[in-house]
Design a protein around this motif. Structure first.
Motif, PDB file in Angstrom:
ATOM      1  N   MET A 153       0.912  -1.070  -0.149  1.00  0.00           N
ATOM      2  CA  MET A 153       0.063   0.049  -0.108  1.00  0.00           C
ATOM      3  C   MET A 153       0.865   1.094   0.050  1.00  0.00           C
ATOM      4  N   LEU A 154       2.132   1.169   0.597  1.00  0.00           N
ATOM      5  CA  LEU A 154       2.812   2.636   0.612  1.00  0.00           C
ATOM      6  C   LEU A 154       3.894   2.179  -0.559  1.00  0.00           C
ATOM      7  N   GLY A 155       3.919   1.497  -1.360  1.00  0.00           N
ATOM      8  CA  GLY A 155       4.514   1.424  -2.607  1.00  0.00           C
ATOM      9  C   GLY A 155       5.734   1.086  -2.554  1.00  0.00           C
ATOM     10  N   VAL A 156       6.371   0.365  -1.764  1.00  0.00           N
ATOM     11  CA  VAL A 156       7.772   0.024  -1.296  1.00  0.00           C
ATOM     12  C   VAL A 156       7.938  -1.564  -1.589  1.00  0.00           C
ATOM     13  N   THR A 157       9.268  -1.883  -1.960  1.00  0.00           N
ATOM     14  CA  THR A 157       9.440  -3.363  -2.059  1.00  0.00           C
ATOM     15  C   THR A 157       9.292  -3.888  -0.509  1.00  0.00           C
ATOM     16  N   SER A 158       9.881  -3.454   0.417  1.00  0.00           N
ATOM     17  CA  SER A 158       9.902  -3.863   1.761  1.00  0.00           C
ATOM     18  C   SER A 158       9.922  -2.924   2.699  1.00  0.00           C
ATOM     19  N   LEU A 159       9.508  -3.058   3.891  1.00  0.00           N
ATOM     20  CA  LEU A 159       9.277  -2.042   5.008  1.00  0.00           C
ATOM     21  C   LEU A 159      10.925  -1.430   5.135  1.00  0.00           C
ATOM     22  N   ASP A 208       8.747   8.464   7.300  1.00  0.00           N
ATOM     23  CA  ASP A 208       7.648   8.303   6.364  1.00  0.00           C
ATOM     24  C   ASP A 208       6.358   7.905   7.199  1.00  0.00           C
ATOM     25  N   LEU A 209       6.540   7.715   8.570  1.00  0.00           N
ATOM     26  CA  LEU A 209       5.410   7.152   9.483  1.00  0.00           C
ATOM     27  C   LEU A 209       4.151   8.260   9.207  1.00  0.00           C
ATOM     28  N   GLY A 210       4.457   9.584   9.193  1.00  0.00           N
ATOM     29  CA  GLY A 210       3.203  10.318   9.216  1.00  0.00           C
ATOM     30  C   GLY A 210       2.546  10.281   8.266  1.00  0.00           C
ATOM     31  N   PRO A 211       3.216  10.411   7.087  1.00  0.00           N
ATOM     32  CA  PRO A 211       2.137  10.037   5.684  1.00  0.00           C
ATOM     33  C   PRO A 211       1.772   9.055   5.624  1.00  0.00           C
ATOM     34  N   ALA A 212       2.554   7.826   6.198  1.00  0.00           N
ATOM     35  CA  ALA A 212       1.721   6.300   6.154  1.00  0.00           C
ATOM     36  C   ALA A 212       0.654   6.180   7.032  1.00  0.00           C
ATOM     37  N   SER A 213       0.266   7.054   8.128  1.00  0.00           N
ATOM     38  CA  SER A 213      -0.728   6.965   8.777  1.00  0.00           C
ATOM     39  C   SER A 213      -1.780   7.396   7.999  1.00  0.00           C
ATOM     40  N   ASP A 214      -1.751   8.138   7.172  1.00  0.00           N
ATOM     41  CA  ASP A 214      -3.064   8.596   6.297  1.00  0.00           C
ATOM     42  C   ASP A 214      -3.487   7.598   5.332  1.00  0.00           C
ATOM     43  N   VAL A 215      -2.781   6.535   5.095  1.00  0.00           N
ATOM     44  CA  VAL A 215      -2.804   5.619   3.964  1.00  0.00           C
ATOM     45  C   VAL A 215      -3.461   4.572   4.502  1.00  0.00           C
ATOM     46  N   LEU A 216      -2.671   3.963   5.649  1.00  0.00           N
ATOM     47  CA  LEU A 216      -3.111   2.664   6.066  1.00  0.00           C
ATOM     48  C   LEU A 216      -4.389   2.677   7.189  1.00  0.00           C
TER      49      LEU A 216
END
Ligand code: ADP
Ligand code: MG
Length: 386
Positions: free
Chosen positions: A241-247, A254-262
């Motif tokens: 969902m965050l468009g990366v190969t792995s975490l 990146d966690l701030g923006p990730a909280s909007d997506v997940l």
């Protein structure tokens, strides 16, 4: 070790009516920090412990493989001509799986001679200290010597992993074998699970008067396999969902923006892995710059992250960690896959009896099963013993 040398020498003689050509040993391991980061291409920081598996081995004049262990009454026999993962099962799949896996890394199994091997160990089995990597690594160094393969230790770690993945059928990473083969006294192995780069970092526990106390809760939950699979799936979903190969490709920024997506749950799973990767790197840096007494807070933060974000702790592990901290340990966390198993507590040597007593009493007061507490030291990796 003296005891193991005696039992392996005696066991070999009584099972095979001969003396071994040599003795090789390899240690179990404990992971100091870096949990559920390995399959996310991240960082782990395990060390080899002063509990070892010892093997006595001798080459034969024919193609027969015979394996015996103080752990089992039967002696398992198989011809090298029948050595495939499909033909292996039970405990002997570990040593025989290594022989097979060496063939995948350059040994010519069509021409090598067979062998007799006898195994004994003081690594507790199934306690999360990787008795499996200890047996694999001990057999791998023994055969590397006697079959004269000249493989280096990083390759032998991959041999052990392949044996465990294919012959045993456990989908494990390379952390355990790396620690068992590359470990050094009073040091830990900083392993990058993406590049497989490994660096030995001095811990300095001895000079600081610190010891690592293992608190084996003896709890093992039936849902640990399912729990592991579902955590892995959440990590994969988060990365997708965050468009990366792995975490591994994310940082704490990146966690701030990730909280909007997940969704909330996936976000917390992701946050554990991303912050845990950071904590492993911080632990290595802190050891270098400030020494081991300064890493306690990182161990504590790792536990809270597993308890609250990854949700893999259990009441027994939380109690072990809280009680150890209250009784003087400078940092504590659950270690291993979770849903049971052991906690570790970094503790000043003179407080080990007090912490042990406090944890034992707290478990009794809560009506939990009696935990098993013991100290481990960071020890040398696999070696020829005689
Ligand atoms: P651990 O956490 O100890 O690695 P595993 O389930 O991965 O637990 O591996 C334990 C298994 O490894 C045992 O059940 C047994 O099959 C094998 N094993 C480990 N040590 C020995 C030994 N000394 N002799 C025979 N088999 C062993
Ligand atoms: Mg294991």
């Amino acid at each position: 070790m003296t005891d193991l040398i005696q039992t392996v020498t005696d066991g070999f003689t009584s099972r095979f009516d001969a003396s071994p050509a040599g003795l090789w040993s390899a240690p179990g391991r404990v992971n100091l920090i870096g949990e559920h980061t390995d399959y996310n291409d991240g960082f782990v920081f395990p060390f080899a412990i002063n509990r070892r598996t010892l093997v006595g081995l001798r080459l034969r004049g024919d193609r027969l493989l015979r394996v015996a262990s103080s752990f089992a009454t039967e002696t398992v026999e198989l011809s090298l001509d029948e050595l495939t993962p499909e033909n292996l099962a039970g405990w002997s799949a570990y040593p025989l799986g290594v022989a097979w896996a060496l063939g995948e890394f350059g040994a010519d199994l069509a021409v090598v001679p067979g062998f007799d091997v006898f195994i004994d160990s003081d690594v507790p089995i199934g306690a999360g200290l990787s008795s499996s990597a200890a047996i694999e690594s001990a057999v791998a160094v023994a055969l590397n010597d006697l079959w004269d393969l000249g493989l280096d230790r990083r390759v032998l770690a991959r041999v052990g992993q392949l044996a465990e993945n294919r012959a045993v059928g456990a989908p494990t990473g390379i952390m355990d074998q790396s620690a068992s083969l590359l470990g050094e006294a009073d040091s830990a192995v900083f392993l990058d699970c993406r590049t497989l780069e490994a660096e030995v970092i001095p811990l300095g526990f001895d000079a600081a008067g610190l010891e690592l106390l293992i608190i084996d809760t003896r709890v093992s939950h039936a849902h640990s396999t399912g729990g592991y699979a579902s955590r892995r799936a959440s990590c994969e979903l988060g990365a997708r969902m965050l468009g990366v190969t792995s975490l591994r490709d994310l940082t704490v920024d990146d966690l701030g923006p990730a909280s909007d997506v997940l969704d909330d749950e996936t976000f917390r799973r992701v946050r554990h892995v991303v912050t845990e990767n950071q904590r492993v790197q911080d632990t290595v840096r802190t050891l270098r710059e400030q020494g081991p007494t300064a890493i306690g807070a990182l161990l504590d933060a790792s536990h809270l992250s597993m308890r609250d974000d990854f949700e893999i702790s259990v009441p027994e592990l939380d109690l072990a960690v809280e009680t150890a901290r209250g009784a003087g340990s400078i940092g504590a966390r659950m270690t291993g896959g979770g849903f049971g198993g052991a906690a570790i507590a970094l503790t000043p040597s003179d407080l080990i009896p007090a912490v042990t007593a406090a944890v034992t009493a707290a478990f009794a007061a809560r009506g939990f099963a009696v935990p098993d507490l013991f100290v481990v030291r960071a020890a040398d990796g696999a070696a020829r013993q005689q």
